[in-house]
Design a protein around this motif. Structure first.
Motif: not given
Ligand code: BGC
Length: 365
Positions: A171-175
Motif C-alpha cells: 500500500e502506498l498512501n497519500g500525504s
C-alpha cells in the motif's frame, strides 16, 4: 453520471511578485447584488505536481463556474510552497476578496490562513481537503471514504479476475498531512484489513508518501519490491503515484501482471488502464465540486448563509462543518468511455496515436 461541459481554455499564467506561483484573474462588469457585496472570490490551489487535476481540471471548472455566475475571481497556485500559500492569501485579502477558497497544503498553514480571513470578515471554504481545526465556513469535496472503498474493492476485483491466490498486497498512501489521505486509507483498509486478517491476502509493505510526491512514490515502491519481491497487488492512492509505480513495474517486466490502483482519472491514468498496466482509477466529477463551490461562494458574498444537506465532523475540533460531498465512481477498462462521455477528457487526447485501437477495443467511439 451527469453530462457537463468541459472548459477548454488553457490556464493563463501571471507572474505574482516574485513568487513561484501562477494564476489568473478575471473582472467581469456585472455581478452586483442587492444588500450583499459584489462577489470577489479568491481560490488557492495546492500545487501542480501531486496530481494533474489541479491545473487541468479544477482550474478550468472553477473558472467556468465563476464566469457562468458572472463573478470576479482570482485563482492562484501555491506550487507546493507553504510560504507562498500564505503570501498569496495575504495578497488576496489585501485585494479585497470577500470569499476565500483554499486547498490546504497542511492543516497548520491552512488554519492560519482561514483565521486571518475570518478576522477580516471574509467567508471561507475548504475545497477538496478539510483543514483540521480550521473552522472553515463550508467544506466541498467528495465522499472520500467511499473513494478509498472503491480503490480497495477495485484491487480485490482485479486480483480475483486475475485468479491470484493469497496475494501479498503493498500500500502506498497519500500525504500524511492531507486529511483526505487518511479518509482514503480508512476506505480501502475497511476492504483490505478483513482480507488480511482472514488470511485471504498477505499484508505487505505499507507507506505514506510525503506531499503525494509522485517521484518519491517510485523510489519507495522500488524499495518495497526489493524487500518484498512477492508483491502481487499494489494499492496506490492516486494516478500520479501509480504512474511511478508502473514505471518501476515496467523496469522489472511486471507491468500488467500486478494490478495497480489510482484515483483522479487523469489522462495518463486512463491510458495506463487502456494499456492494462493500471487496473482501476476513481473518477471524481470535478465540475460538480467546482459548481457547488461557486454556488456557495456567490451566496456567501451576497451575504446569505446557504444551508447544505450534509455536514462533516472535523475530527480535531469535534465540530460539524457544513458540507457538500459529491459521489466518486470506479473506472475500469470497460467504463473508461463514461469519463469521455462526461467530457472530463476528450476522445482526441485519450485516443491519440497508439491508443486509437485500444480506445476502439474499449468501446470509445
Ligand atoms: C485529492 C486527490 C489528489 C491528491 C494529490 C487529494 O487531496 O483529493 O484528488 O490526487 O490530493 O493532489
Amino acid at each position: 453520471m451527469r453530462k457537463g461541459i468541459l472548459a477548454v481554455a488553457t490556464a493563463g499564467v501571471v507572474a505574482l511578485g516574485g513568487l513561484a506561483a501562477c494564476g489568473k484573474s478575471n473582472s467581469p462588469s456585472g455581478g452586483s447584488s442587492a444588500g450583499g457585496k459584489q462577489p470577489y472570490i479568491g481560490v488557492i490551489l495546492p500545487d501542480s505536481k501531486s496530481s494533474a487535476r489541479w491545473e487541468t481540471a479544477d482550474r478550468q471548472y472553477l473558472e467556468k463556474a465563476f464566469k457562468d455566475a458572472g463573478v470576479k475571481y482570482d485563482i492562484q497556485n501555491a506550487q507546493g510552497d507553504k510560504n507562498a500559500f500564505q503570501t498569496i492569501a495575504d495578497q488576496m485579502l489585501t485585494k479585497g476578496v470577500n470569499v476565500l477558497v483554499i486547498v490546504n497544503l497542511d492543516s497548520g498553514t491552512g488554519k492560519a490562513v482561514l483565521a486571518k480571513a475570518k478576522a477580516q470578515g471574509v467567508a471561507t471554504i475548504d475545497y477538496d481537503r478539510l483543514t483540521l481545526d480550521g473552522a472553515a465556513d463550508y467544506y466541498v469535496s467528495f465522499d472520500n471514504v467511499k473513494v478509498g472503498e472503491l480503490q480497495g474493492k477495485g484491487l480485490q476485483k482485479c486480483l480475483t479476475d486475475m485468479n491470484v491466490s493469497k496475494p501479498t498486497v503493498a500500500e502506498l498512501n497519500g500525504s500524511p498531512t492531507d486529511n483526505n489521505a487518511t479518509l482514503f486509507a480508512q476506505g480501502y483498509n475497511s476492504v483490505l484489513d478483513p482480507l488480511y486478517s482472514g488470511g485471504t491476502y498477505v499484508k505487505g509493505p505499507n507507506q505514506s508518501v510525503p506531499d503525494w510526491d509522485n517521484a518519491k512514490a517510485g523510489t519507495i515502491f522500488e524499495q518495497m519490491l526489493t524487500s518484498a519481491p512477492t508483491i502481487k497487488g499494489v494499492l496506490v492512492a492516486n494516478d500520479g503515484m501509480a504512474n511511478s509505480v508502473i514505471s518501476v513495474l515496467k523496469k522489472n517486466s511486471l507491468n500488467g501482471k500486478i494490478p495497480v490502483t489510482g484515483q483522479d482519472a487523469t489522462l495518463q491514468g486512463l491510458q495506463h488502464i487502456l494499456d492494462g498496466d493500471q487496473c482501476v482509477t476513481v473518477y471524481k466529477a470535478i465540475k460538480l465540486e467546482a459548481k457547488a463551490t461557486s454556488d456557495l461562494a456567490v451566496a456567501l458574498a451576497k451575504g446569505s448563509n446557504p444551508s447544505t444537506s450534509q455536514t462533516v465532523k472535523d475530527p480535531t475540533s469535534g465540530k460539524d462543518v457544513k458540507a457538500v460531498l459529491e459521489t466518486p465512481v470506479a473506472i475500469y477498462k470497460d467504463n473508461v468511455k463514461d469519463v469521455v462521455a462526461d467530457k472530463y477528457v476528450t476522445k482526441d487526447e485519450l485516443c491519440a496515436g497508439a491508443y486509437a485501437a485500444k480506445c476502439t477495443a474499449a468501446g470509445i467511439s
